[in-house]
Design a protein around this motif. Structure first.
Motif, PDB file in Angstrom:
ATOM      1  N   THR A   7      -2.304  16.968  25.796  1.00 55.00           N
ATOM      2  CA  THR A   7      -0.704  17.138  26.226  1.00 55.00           C
ATOM      3  C   THR A   7       0.052  16.519  25.276  1.00 55.00           C
ATOM      4  OG1 THR A   7      -1.200  16.714  28.643  1.00 55.00           O
ATOM      5  CG2 THR A   7       1.113  16.629  27.661  1.00 55.00           C
ATOM      6  N   GLN A   8       0.805  17.198  24.541  1.00 54.97           N
ATOM      7  CA  GLN A   8       1.628  16.972  23.552  1.00 54.97           C
ATOM      8  C   GLN A   8       2.999  16.293  23.648  1.00 54.97           C
ATOM      9  OE1 GLN A   8       2.817  20.202  20.901  1.00 54.97           O
ATOM     10  NE2 GLN A   8       4.206  18.862  19.597  1.00 54.97           N
ATOM     11  N   THR A   9       3.303  15.222  23.230  1.00 54.45           N
ATOM     12  CA  THR A   9       4.706  14.600  23.285  1.00 54.45           C
ATOM     13  C   THR A   9       5.329  14.311  22.273  1.00 54.45           C
ATOM     14  OG1 THR A   9       3.775  12.520  23.881  1.00 54.45           O
ATOM     15  CG2 THR A   9       4.232  13.681  25.579  1.00 54.45           C
ATOM     16  N   TRP A  10       6.488  14.340  22.092  1.00 47.68           N
ATOM     17  CA  TRP A  10       7.357  14.055  20.693  1.00 47.68           C
ATOM     18  C   TRP A  10       7.204  12.519  20.476  1.00 47.68           C
ATOM     19  CZ3 TRP A  10      11.400  11.134  18.945  1.00 47.68           C
ATOM     20  CH2 TRP A  10      11.853  11.394  17.601  1.00 47.68           C
ATOM     21  N   MET A  11       6.812  11.985  19.465  1.00 42.14           N
ATOM     22  CA  MET A  11       6.612  10.564  19.229  1.00 42.14           C
ATOM     23  C   MET A  11       7.904  10.048  18.614  1.00 42.14           C
ATOM     24  SD  MET A  11       3.575  10.284  20.416  1.00 42.14           S
ATOM     25  CE  MET A  11       2.054  11.192  20.835  1.00 42.14           C
ATOM     26  N   SER A  12       8.461   9.175  19.439  1.00 42.79           N
ATOM     27  CA  SER A  12       9.677   8.200  18.712  1.00 42.79           C
ATOM     28  C   SER A  12       9.310   7.319  17.761  1.00 42.79           C
ATOM     29  CB  SER A  12      10.575   7.836  19.884  1.00 42.79           C
ATOM     30  OG  SER A  12       9.641   6.750  20.721  1.00 42.79           O
ATOM     31  N   GLU A  13       8.110   6.632  18.120  1.00 47.85           N
ATOM     32  CA  GLU A  13       7.710   5.832  17.201  1.00 47.85           C
ATOM     33  C   GLU A  13       5.889   5.653  17.199  1.00 47.85           C
ATOM     34  OE1 GLU A  13       9.273   1.982  18.575  1.00 47.85           O
ATOM     35  OE2 GLU A  13       7.451   1.781  20.071  1.00 47.85           O
ATOM     36  N   PHE A  14       5.551   5.062  16.209  1.00 55.45           N
ATOM     37  CA  PHE A  14       4.067   4.931  15.916  1.00 55.45           C
ATOM     38  C   PHE A  14       3.705   3.440  16.078  1.00 55.45           C
ATOM     39  CE2 PHE A  14       5.077   8.926  13.709  1.00 55.45           C
ATOM     40  CZ  PHE A  14       4.044   9.889  14.514  1.00 55.45           C
ATOM     41  N   ILE A  15       2.439   2.955  16.400  1.00 52.56           N
ATOM     42  CA  ILE A  15       1.967   1.685  16.275  1.00 52.56           C
ATOM     43  C   ILE A  15       0.871   1.650  15.318  1.00 52.56           C
ATOM     44  CG2 ILE A  15       0.526  -0.082  17.615  1.00 52.56           C
ATOM     45  CD1 ILE A  15       3.500   0.580  18.545  1.00 52.56           C
ATOM     46  N   LEU A  16       1.111   0.824  14.181  1.00 54.75           N
ATOM     47  CA  LEU A  16       0.201   0.688  13.293  1.00 54.75           C
ATOM     48  C   LEU A  16      -0.952  -0.676  13.510  1.00 54.75           C
ATOM     49  CD1 LEU A  16       2.601   1.052   9.897  1.00 54.75           C
ATOM     50  CD2 LEU A  16       0.679   2.642  10.773  1.00 54.75           C
ATOM     51  N   GLN A  91       4.731  -6.549  17.993  1.00 54.63           N
ATOM     52  CA  GLN A  91       4.703  -5.171  18.252  1.00 54.63           C
ATOM     53  C   GLN A  91       4.678  -4.762  16.711  1.00 54.63           C
ATOM     54  OE1 GLN A  91       4.161  -3.643  20.874  1.00 54.63           O
ATOM     55  NE2 GLN A  91       5.014  -1.557  20.677  1.00 54.63           N
ATOM     56  N   LYS A  92       3.830  -3.892  16.437  1.00 53.88           N
ATOM     57  CA  LYS A  92       3.586  -3.430  15.000  1.00 53.88           C
ATOM     58  C   LYS A  92       4.030  -1.794  15.000  1.00 53.88           C
ATOM     59  CE  LYS A  92      -0.150  -6.510  14.207  1.00 53.88           C
ATOM     60  NZ  LYS A  92       0.604  -7.560  13.518  1.00 53.88           N
ATOM     61  N   SER A  93       5.105  -1.741  15.397  1.00 56.57           N
ATOM     62  CA  SER A  93       5.825  -0.409  15.609  1.00 56.57           C
ATOM     63  C   SER A  93       6.563   0.219  14.314  1.00 56.57           C
ATOM     64  CB  SER A  93       6.620  -0.100  16.768  1.00 56.57           C
ATOM     65  OG  SER A  93       7.680  -1.036  16.918  1.00 56.57           O
ATOM     66  N   CYS A  99       8.239   6.464   9.511  1.00 58.51           N
ATOM     67  CA  CYS A  99       6.986   6.659   9.030  1.00 58.51           C
ATOM     68  C   CYS A  99       7.054   8.056   8.520  1.00 58.51           C
ATOM     69  CB  CYS A  99       6.246   6.875  10.385  1.00 58.51           C
ATOM     70  SG  CYS A  99       4.417   7.649  10.117  1.00 58.51           S
ATOM     71  N   LEU A 100       7.521   8.985   8.477  1.00 53.21           N
ATOM     72  CA  LEU A 100       7.643  10.152   7.897  1.00 53.21           C
ATOM     73  C   LEU A 100       8.076  10.069   6.239  1.00 53.21           C
ATOM     74  CD1 LEU A 100       9.016  13.796   9.110  1.00 53.21           C
ATOM     75  CD2 LEU A 100       9.890  12.834   6.860  1.00 53.21           C
ATOM     76  N   ILE A 101       9.054   9.211   6.400  1.00 49.59           N
ATOM     77  CA  ILE A 101       9.880   8.849   5.124  1.00 49.59           C
ATOM     78  C   ILE A 101       8.762   7.975   4.185  1.00 49.59           C
ATOM     79  CG2 ILE A 101      11.568   7.458   3.669  1.00 49.59           C
ATOM     80  CD1 ILE A 101      13.415   8.405   5.765  1.00 49.59           C
ATOM     81  N   GLN A 102       8.270   7.002   4.690  1.00 49.20           N
ATOM     82  CA  GLN A 102       7.203   6.277   4.142  1.00 49.20           C
ATOM     83  C   GLN A 102       6.002   7.203   3.666  1.00 49.20           C
ATOM     84  OE1 GLN A 102       4.072   3.571   6.138  1.00 49.20           O
ATOM     85  NE2 GLN A 102       5.216   2.000   5.057  1.00 49.20           N
ATOM     86  N   LEU A 103       5.533   8.155   4.208  1.00 52.23           N
ATOM     87  CA  LEU A 103       4.394   8.949   3.946  1.00 52.23           C
ATOM     88  C   LEU A 103       4.849   9.900   2.832  1.00 52.23           C
ATOM     89  CD1 LEU A 103       1.590  10.646   5.827  1.00 52.23           C
ATOM     90  CD2 LEU A 103       2.981  12.070   4.342  1.00 52.23           C
ATOM     91  N   SER A 104       5.717  10.348   2.911  1.00 50.79           N
ATOM     92  CA  SER A 104       6.195  11.151   1.791  1.00 50.79           C
ATOM     93  C   SER A 104       6.688  10.457   0.305  1.00 50.79           C
ATOM     94  CB  SER A 104       7.601  11.957   2.207  1.00 50.79           C
ATOM     95  OG  SER A 104       8.807  11.182   2.513  1.00 50.79           O
ATOM     96  N   VAL A 105       7.184   9.456   0.524  1.00 45.32           N
ATOM     97  CA  VAL A 105       7.769   8.886  -0.758  1.00 45.32           C
ATOM     98  C   VAL A 105       6.433   8.143  -1.465  1.00 45.32           C
ATOM     99  CG1 VAL A 105       8.829   6.821  -1.618  1.00 45.32           C
ATOM    100  CG2 VAL A 105      10.042   7.926   0.137  1.00 45.32           C
ATOM    101  N   SER A 106       5.611   7.498  -0.525  1.00 46.10           N
ATOM    102  CA  SER A 106       4.529   6.890  -1.070  1.00 46.10           C
ATOM    103  C   SER A 106       3.457   7.946  -1.465  1.00 46.10           C
ATOM    104  CB  SER A 106       3.714   6.068  -0.030  1.00 46.10           C
ATOM    105  OG  SER A 106       3.374   6.904   0.882  1.00 46.10           O
ATOM    106  N   LEU A 107       3.382   9.020  -1.113  1.00 47.52           N
ATOM    107  CA  LEU A 107       2.512  10.160  -1.359  1.00 47.52           C
ATOM    108  C   LEU A 107       3.024  10.781  -2.653  1.00 47.52           C
ATOM    109  CD1 LEU A 107      -0.027  11.696  -0.535  1.00 47.52           C
ATOM    110  CD2 LEU A 107       1.437  13.418   0.498  1.00 47.52           C
ATOM    111  N   ALA A 108       4.361  10.918  -2.916  1.00 45.81           N
ATOM    112  CA  ALA A 108       4.976  11.580  -3.916  1.00 45.81           C
ATOM    113  C   ALA A 108       4.770  10.670  -5.280  1.00 45.81           C
ATOM    114  CB  ALA A 108       6.509  11.737  -3.779  1.00 45.81           C
ATOM    115  N   PRO A 169       1.344  19.274  16.228  1.00 51.13           N
ATOM    116  CA  PRO A 169       1.458  18.634  17.395  1.00 51.13           C
ATOM    117  C   PRO A 169       0.531  17.337  17.799  1.00 51.13           C
ATOM    118  CG  PRO A 169      -0.038  20.415  18.013  1.00 51.13           C
ATOM    119  CD  PRO A 169       0.369  20.443  16.465  1.00 51.13           C
ATOM    120  N   LEU A 170       1.229  16.170  17.967  1.00 50.63           N
ATOM    121  CA  LEU A 170       0.367  14.874  18.100  1.00 50.63           C
ATOM    122  C   LEU A 170       0.328  14.580  19.338  1.00 50.63           C
ATOM    123  CD1 LEU A 170       2.425  13.199  15.134  1.00 50.63           C
ATOM    124  CD2 LEU A 170       0.419  14.287  15.046  1.00 50.63           C
ATOM    125  N   CYS A 171      -0.960  14.048  19.614  1.00 50.04           N
ATOM    126  CA  CYS A 171      -1.115  13.464  21.094  1.00 50.04           C
ATOM    127  C   CYS A 171      -1.274  12.039  21.363  1.00 50.04           C
ATOM    128  CB  CYS A 171      -2.865  13.956  21.498  1.00 50.04           C
ATOM    129  SG  CYS A 171      -2.536  15.794  21.856  1.00 50.04           S
TER     130      CYS A 171
END
Length: 313
Positions: A7-16, A91-93, A99-108, A169-171
Motif C-alpha cells: 500500500t502506497q501512502t504519501w510520505m510527509s517525512e522520513f526517518i534516518l 527522533q531522527k526525522s 530530503c528531496l532538496i538534500q538528495l538533489s543538491v548533494s548529488l549535483a 511510489p514509496l511504501c
C-alpha cells in the motif's frame, strides 16, 4: 490481494537510521564530526581567501582549486549539519521536501566535483606537456567554460535522477542511511526499480567513469612526458605539481566507484554509509589540507597574509 502488502501512502517525512542507536557512540561521533566539519569550513574558506587575495595564485590551476573548495564546502554543508543534529536527537526525522532538496543538491555537487577533477587533470596535462603554450591554451574563457560546464552537467544529472527517484511510489519511511541518498531512497519503493538502477549505472558512467578516464589519460601522458625529462630536478618538480591532485582523485573516485559501480553484497548498506561519510566528512576536510600543506605557493600566500596582519597589529 497481492497489492495489500504494498500500500502506497504519501510520505510527509522520513526517518534516518544513521550510524548507531547507542547514545554514547552518538555523542562521540557528534564531537568527532563537528571537529572535522569546522576544519572543513576553515580550510576551504582559507583556500578561497588566499586565492582571492594573492595575485600569484590567479592562475588556471588555482581557479579550479577555488571552485573545488567552494563545491566541497557546499557539499559538506548539505549533509553534515543535519547529521550532527540527528546525532543528538531522539527522533531522527527529515521532512519530505528537505530530503528531496538534500538528495538533489548533494548529488549535483558530487557529480560536479568529479567533472571538476577531470578538468583539473586536463589543466595539469597542458601544464606539463605544453608548458610554453599553457597560458594560451588555458585562457580565462576556457577555464570559466569548463567550470560552468561541470556545474551545469552536475545539476542536470541531479535533476534527472531526483525526478525519477521521487516519482516512485514509496511504501516505507525509514531510510537506512545517514542522509537522503539515491540508493537508500530507492529501497523504499513499492515497485520494481530495475529501470532506476540502470539510470543510476548510466549516470555513474557519465559522471564518474568518463572524468576518471580523462584523468587516467591525462596522467598517462604526464608520466610519459616526465620520464623524458633529463633533469632529476625537473622530474621532481613536475611530479610535485600533480601529486596533490592525484591524492584527491584517488580518494574521491575510489569511494564513488565502490558505492555506485562496485558489486552489491549483504554488507553494501553499511559500506555505503561508510563511503558517504568519507565523501561528505573526510574528503572535504582533507582536500584543502592536501593542497595547502603540499603546495609551496599556497603556503607562501598564507605567510604573506599573516605578515600583513602582523604589521597591522
Amino acid at each position: 490481494m497481492g497489492q495489500g502488502n504494498t500500500t502506497q501512502t504519501w510520505m510527509s517525512e522520513f526517518i534516518l537510521l544513521g550510524l548507531s542507536s547507542d547514545w554514547g557512540t552518538q555523542v562521540s561521533l557528534f564531537v568527532l564530526f563537528l571537529a572535522m566539519y569546522l576544519v572543513t569550513i576553515v580550510g576551504n574558506v582559507l583556500i578561497l581567501l588566499l586565492i582571492r587575495l594573492d595575485s600569484r595564485l590567479h592562475t588556471p590551476m588555482y581557479f579550479f582549486l577555488s571552485v573545488l573548495s567552494l563545491v566541497d564546502l557546499c557539499y559538506s554543508s548539505s549533509i553534515v549539519p543535519q547529521m550532527l543534529v540527528h546525532l543528538l536527537s531522539v527522533q531522527k526525522s527529515i521532512p519530505f521536501y528537505s530530503c528531496l532538496i538534500q538528495l538533489s543538491v548533494s548529488l549535483a555537487l558530487a557529480a560536479s566535483e568529479f567533472l571538476l577533477l577531470g578538468a583539473m587533470a586536463y589543466d595539469r596535462y597542458v601544464a606539463v606537456c605544453y608548458p610554453l603554450h599553457y597560458t594560451v591554451i588555458m585562457h580565462g574563457g576556457l577555464c570559466l567554460g569548463l567550470a560552468a560546464g561541470c556545474l551545469v552537467a552536475g545539476f542536470t544529472n541531479s535533476l534527472m535522477e531526483t525526478v525519477i527517484t521521487f516519482r516512485l511510489p514509496l511504501c516505507h519511511s525509514v531510510i537506512n542511511h545517514v542522509a537522503c541518498e539515491t540508493l537508500a531512497v530507492l529501497r523504499l519503493a513499492c515497485v520494481d526499480i530495475s529501470f532506476n538502477k540502470v539510470m543510476v549505472a548510466i549516470s555513474g558512467f557519465l559522471m564518474i567513469m568518463l572524468p576518471f578516464t580523462l584523468v587516467l589519460f591525462s596522467y598517462g601522458r604526464i608520466v610519459a612526458a616526465i620520464l623524458h625529462l633529463h633533469s632529476a630536478q625537473g622530474r621532481s618538480k613536475a611530479f610535485g605539481t600533480c601529486g596533490s591532485h592525484l591524492i584527491v582523485v584517488s580518494m574521491c573516485f575510489g569511494t564513488a566507484i565502490f558505492t555506485y559501480l562496485g558489486p552489491r553484497s549483504a554488507y553494501s548498506v553499511d559500506g555505503e554509509k561508510m563511503v558517504a561519510l568519507v565523501y561528505a566528512v573526510v574528503a572535504p576536510m582533507l582536500n584543502p589540507l592536501i593542497y595547502s600543506l603540499r603546495n609551496k605557493e599556497v603556503m607562501a600566500a598564507l605567510s604573506k597574509v599573516l605578515e600583513k596582519f602582523r604589521y597591522k597589529g
